[in-house]
Design a protein around this motif. Structure first.
Motif, PDB file in Angstrom:
ATOM      1  N   PHE A 127       0.828  -1.198   0.000  1.00 51.02           N
ATOM      2  CA  PHE A 127       0.000   0.000   0.000  1.00 51.02           C
ATOM      3  C   PHE A 127       0.870   1.259   0.000  1.00 51.02           C
ATOM      4  CE2 PHE A 127      -2.419   3.274   2.307  1.00 51.02           C
ATOM      5  CZ  PHE A 127      -3.596   3.298   1.575  1.00 51.02           C
ATOM      6  N   CYS A 128       1.954   1.256   0.779  1.00 47.85           N
ATOM      7  CA  CYS A 128       2.794   2.444   0.931  1.00 47.85           C
ATOM      8  C   CYS A 128       3.510   2.836  -0.353  1.00 47.85           C
ATOM      9  CB  CYS A 128       3.830   2.218   2.035  1.00 47.85           C
ATOM     10  SG  CYS A 128       3.120   2.121   3.696  1.00 47.85           S
ATOM     11  N   THR A 129       3.773   1.867  -1.220  1.00 47.81           N
ATOM     12  CA  THR A 129       4.551   2.162  -2.430  1.00 47.81           C
ATOM     13  C   THR A 129       3.817   3.073  -3.406  1.00 47.81           C
ATOM     14  OG1 THR A 129       3.739   0.126  -3.476  1.00 47.81           O
ATOM     15  CG2 THR A 129       5.824  -0.001  -2.291  1.00 47.81           C
ATOM     16  N   PHE A 130       2.528   3.287  -3.222  1.00 41.45           N
ATOM     17  CA  PHE A 130       1.763   4.171  -4.104  1.00 41.45           C
ATOM     18  C   PHE A 130       1.949   5.646  -3.726  1.00 41.45           C
ATOM     19  CE2 PHE A 130      -0.518   0.145  -4.465  1.00 41.45           C
ATOM     20  CZ  PHE A 130      -0.737   0.061  -5.828  1.00 41.45           C
ATOM     21  N   PHE A 131       2.599   5.926  -2.598  1.00 41.08           N
ATOM     22  CA  PHE A 131       2.630   7.277  -2.044  1.00 41.08           C
ATOM     23  C   PHE A 131       4.028   7.886  -2.111  1.00 41.08           C
ATOM     24  CE2 PHE A 131      -0.898   5.137  -0.112  1.00 41.08           C
ATOM     25  CZ  PHE A 131      -1.869   6.097   0.068  1.00 41.08           C
ATOM     26  N   LYS A 132       4.035   9.221  -2.102  1.00 43.47           N
ATOM     27  CA  LYS A 132       5.234   9.945  -1.734  1.00 43.47           C
ATOM     28  C   LYS A 132       5.220  10.105  -0.206  1.00 43.47           C
ATOM     29  CE  LYS A 132       6.020  12.463  -6.042  1.00 43.47           C
ATOM     30  NZ  LYS A 132       6.228  13.797  -6.669  1.00 43.47           N
ATOM     31  N   LYS A 133       6.363  10.428   0.365  1.00 42.58           N
ATOM     32  CA  LYS A 133       6.467  10.434   1.825  1.00 42.58           C
ATOM     33  C   LYS A 133       5.533  11.454   2.469  1.00 42.58           C
ATOM     34  CE  LYS A 133      11.233   8.763   1.843  1.00 42.58           C
ATOM     35  NZ  LYS A 133      12.663   9.064   2.161  1.00 42.58           N
ATOM     36  N   TYR A 134       5.440  12.648   1.893  1.00 41.03           N
ATOM     37  CA  TYR A 134       4.569  13.659   2.485  1.00 41.03           C
ATOM     38  C   TYR A 134       3.096  13.271   2.345  1.00 41.03           C
ATOM     39  CZ  TYR A 134       3.160  15.621  -2.054  1.00 41.03           C
ATOM     40  OH  TYR A 134       2.607  15.810  -3.300  1.00 41.03           O
ATOM     41  N   LEU A 139      -1.968  10.946   5.439  1.00 42.37           N
ATOM     42  CA  LEU A 139      -3.040   9.957   5.647  1.00 42.37           C
ATOM     43  C   LEU A 139      -3.608  10.034   7.058  1.00 42.37           C
ATOM     44  CD1 LEU A 139      -1.985   6.603   3.912  1.00 42.37           C
ATOM     45  CD2 LEU A 139      -3.895   8.092   3.342  1.00 42.37           C
ATOM     46  N   THR A 140      -2.805  10.472   8.030  1.00 40.84           N
ATOM     47  CA  THR A 140      -3.327  10.608   9.391  1.00 40.84           C
ATOM     48  C   THR A 140      -4.464  11.617   9.426  1.00 40.84           C
ATOM     49  OG1 THR A 140      -1.635  12.273   9.892  1.00 40.84           O
ATOM     50  CG2 THR A 140      -1.135   9.997  10.444  1.00 40.84           C
ATOM     51  N   ASN A 141      -4.303  12.740   8.730  1.00 42.41           N
ATOM     52  CA  ASN A 141      -5.364  13.745   8.676  1.00 42.41           C
ATOM     53  C   ASN A 141      -6.548  13.268   7.841  1.00 42.41           C
ATOM     54  OD1 ASN A 141      -2.821  15.137   9.385  1.00 42.41           O
ATOM     55  ND2 ASN A 141      -4.105  16.944   9.387  1.00 42.41           N
ATOM     56  N   PHE A 142      -6.258  12.606   6.724  1.00 43.59           N
ATOM     57  CA  PHE A 142      -7.329  12.121   5.860  1.00 43.59           C
ATOM     58  C   PHE A 142      -8.177  11.058   6.561  1.00 43.59           C
ATOM     59  CE2 PHE A 142      -8.571   8.806   2.742  1.00 43.59           C
ATOM     60  CZ  PHE A 142      -9.562   9.529   2.076  1.00 43.59           C
ATOM     61  N   GLY A 143      -7.529  10.072   7.142  1.00 44.10           N
ATOM     62  CA  GLY A 143      -8.270   8.981   7.777  1.00 44.10           C
ATOM     63  C   GLY A 143      -9.014   9.416   9.019  1.00 44.10           C
ATOM     64  N   GLN A 184      -0.248  18.543   3.945  1.00 45.05           N
ATOM     65  CA  GLN A 184       0.725  18.326   2.875  1.00 45.05           C
ATOM     66  C   GLN A 184       1.538  19.591   2.610  1.00 45.05           C
ATOM     67  OE1 GLN A 184      -1.694  17.013  -0.387  1.00 45.05           O
ATOM     68  NE2 GLN A 184      -1.981  14.957   0.422  1.00 45.05           N
ATOM     69  N   ARG A 185       0.864  20.721   2.598  1.00 44.08           N
ATOM     70  CA  ARG A 185       1.556  21.979   2.307  1.00 44.08           C
ATOM     71  C   ARG A 185       2.562  22.327   3.394  1.00 44.08           C
ATOM     72  NH1 ARG A 185      -1.433  27.794   0.993  1.00 44.08           N
ATOM     73  NH2 ARG A 185       0.489  28.989   0.695  1.00 44.08           N
ATOM     74  N   SER A 186       2.137  22.216   4.657  1.00 50.90           N
ATOM     75  CA  SER A 186       3.053  22.554   5.752  1.00 50.90           C
ATOM     76  C   SER A 186       4.210  21.568   5.847  1.00 50.90           C
ATOM     77  CB  SER A 186       2.286  22.596   7.076  1.00 50.90           C
ATOM     78  OG  SER A 186       1.726  21.326   7.383  1.00 50.90           O
ATOM     79  N   THR A 187       3.950  20.295   5.526  1.00 48.73           N
ATOM     80  CA  THR A 187       5.005  19.296   5.567  1.00 48.73           C
ATOM     81  C   THR A 187       6.064  19.571   4.508  1.00 48.73           C
ATOM     82  OG1 THR A 187       3.487  17.606   6.406  1.00 48.73           O
ATOM     83  CG2 THR A 187       5.529  16.835   5.392  1.00 48.73           C
ATOM     84  N   LEU A 188       5.619  19.854   3.286  1.00 52.71           N
ATOM     85  CA  LEU A 188       6.567  20.130   2.207  1.00 52.71           C
ATOM     86  C   LEU A 188       7.331  21.434   2.450  1.00 52.71           C
ATOM     87  CD1 LEU A 188       4.681  19.112  -1.054  1.00 52.71           C
ATOM     88  CD2 LEU A 188       6.701  18.042  -0.065  1.00 52.71           C
ATOM     89  N   ASP A 195       9.372  15.113  -0.430  1.00 48.06           N
ATOM     90  CA  ASP A 195       8.738  15.026  -1.748  1.00 48.06           C
ATOM     91  C   ASP A 195       9.458  13.968  -2.588  1.00 48.06           C
ATOM     92  OD1 ASP A 195       7.165  15.472  -3.937  1.00 48.06           O
ATOM     93  OD2 ASP A 195       8.100  17.383  -4.485  1.00 48.06           O
ATOM     94  N   SER A 196       9.417  12.747  -2.091  1.00 48.56           N
ATOM     95  CA  SER A 196      10.082  11.622  -2.764  1.00 48.56           C
ATOM     96  C   SER A 196       9.269  10.358  -2.526  1.00 48.56           C
ATOM     97  CB  SER A 196      11.505  11.442  -2.233  1.00 48.56           C
ATOM     98  OG  SER A 196      11.492  11.200  -0.838  1.00 48.56           O
TER      99      SER A 196
END
Length: 384
Positions: A127-134, A139-143, A184-188, A195-196
């Motif tokens: 599941f994790c391989t579909f994502f960038k790190k940020y 996902l914590t906020n989304f879920g 996402q914005r604050s993390t980046l 962003d990888s």
């Protein structure tokens, strides 16, 4: 070396002493104030009576909902309805949330169960391989924005406010978009190196299990397993409902019907409404609350949405619950859903503890947006 050790022990002792003195002052300050207003015997009786009534009248009712919703959720998973919904929602994830399509599964699972379901997915290597790190961190906020969503909606619908609950669901979706995007914005901005892509070493293919049982056995197993999960969830909310709801009610409600304190359930000192009355124009304009006591729900939802639901029957008995309040409650209850008590653990499990402050800030804003949107959407629909 001995001197350094002694200095460390002295600093540790001073820190513990400050914490102990602070706790004593806070503890006796709060309960001293309540006991002064209500009298000590009435305060103790009200605490016990309120907890007892919440257990019988609210907790078991919510547990009944969690058992039924757990069974329903398990059936949806067993017969691939969740897979179908996930595929339908995939095209919306990138434009709305800037997340890969597979993340829709996280929203569905937390909606059917609770916030920790997103951790299980985030720890799945494939599941994790579909994502960038940020994106993975967000996902914590989304879920969290959909935790216990099905329970909240069924609970509100059971109180005769199904339409308000559906408006609240729309508000929670808007709040989740704001929260996820802000995270996402604050993390980046703070950690551009995230962003990888997520790289997982030694990933193994997950074994696919194909059930050969007949439809009846699969249905029966799904219902029983889902119901058991619902029981576990119902038991898990007991401390929050009894402790947090009792405390909030005692700070929110007033004396008994005759204007005096009798030590009965649901009595209180009315401190929160008194403070809220000083800025009630803010809550009235933002959320449409006609009574300042209603602010207790979103405050409680910060710690546990199950505890916040425990306030609703009392609001209904007092005649201050309406469709607008239900819409705002549903939106903020779903979007916040106890995130103060879960965000830390969720980010810690993902090994991104340093992003806790950004996640909490983004989700606080998202929950406020959810409530505001639900209120004005309710007003708009009421005018049509």
């Amino acid at each position: 070396m001995e001197t350094r050790s002694q200095e460390h022990d002295n600093r540790k002792f001073r820190r513990h002493l400050i914490e102990a003195l602070g706790f004593i002052v806070l503890f006796f300050g709060i309960f001293g104030y309540i006991g002064h207003v209500m009298s000590l015997p009435n305060m103790l009786n009200t605490i016990m009576q309120t907890s007892y009534h919440l257990l019988l009248e609210t907790v078991f009712y919510i547990m009944g909902i969690t058992v039924l919703s757990g069974a329903l959720g398990s059936l949806l998973v067993e017969f691939h309805i969740v897979d179908m919904l996930e595929r339908l929602l995939r095209p919306l994830m990138k434009p709305l949330y800037n997340l890969p399509g597979v993340s829709a599964l996280g929203g569905i699972l937390t909606f059917l169960s609770d916030n920790p379901a997103i951790i299980t997915l985030a720890q799945d290597r494939k599941f994790c391989t579909f994502f960038k790190k940020y994106q993975l961190v967000s996902l914590t906020n989304f879920g969290t924005a959909f935790g216990m969503g099905l329970v909240v909606i069924i609970f509100m619908a059971g109180k005769g406010h199904g339409s308000g609950a559906m408006i609240g669901l729309a508000g929670a979706i808007v709040g989740s978009i704001v929260s996820t995007r802000l995270m996402q914005r604050s993390t980046l901005k703070r950690y551009p190196e995230l962003d990888s892509p997520v790289h997982v070493d030694n990933m193994q293919e997950e074994e696919v299990k194909d059930s050969h049982d007949n439809i009846f056995i699969r249905t029966l197993n799904a219902i029983l397993d889902g119901g058991k999960t619902g029981v576990d969830l119902g038991l898990a909310i007991i401390p929050g409902v009894l402790i947090i709801s009792t405390a909030v009610m005692m700070l929110t409600n007033g004396p008994g019907a005759d204007g005096i304190y009798n030590g009965e359930a649901y009595e209180g000192v009315g401190l929160l409404p008194a403070l809220a009355d000083k800025v009630d124009f803010i809550f009235r304009w933002l959320f449409g609350f006609e009574d300042s006591r209603l602010i207790a729900f979103p405050i409680t939802a910060l710690g546990a949405v199950g505890a916040a639901l425990g306030l609703v029957p009392n609001f209904a008995d007092q005649g201050i619950l309406d469709g607008n309040a239900v819409a705002v409650f549903t939106a903020m209850g779903m979007c916040w859903s106890g995130f103060l008590s879960t965000h830390t653990a969720m980010l810690d499990s993902l090994k991104y503890r340093r992003l806790i402050s950004q996640a909490i800030t983004a989700h606080t804003i998202g929950g406020l947006v959810a409530g505001i949107f639900a209120h004005w959407l309710f007003v708009l629909i009421s005018l049509i």
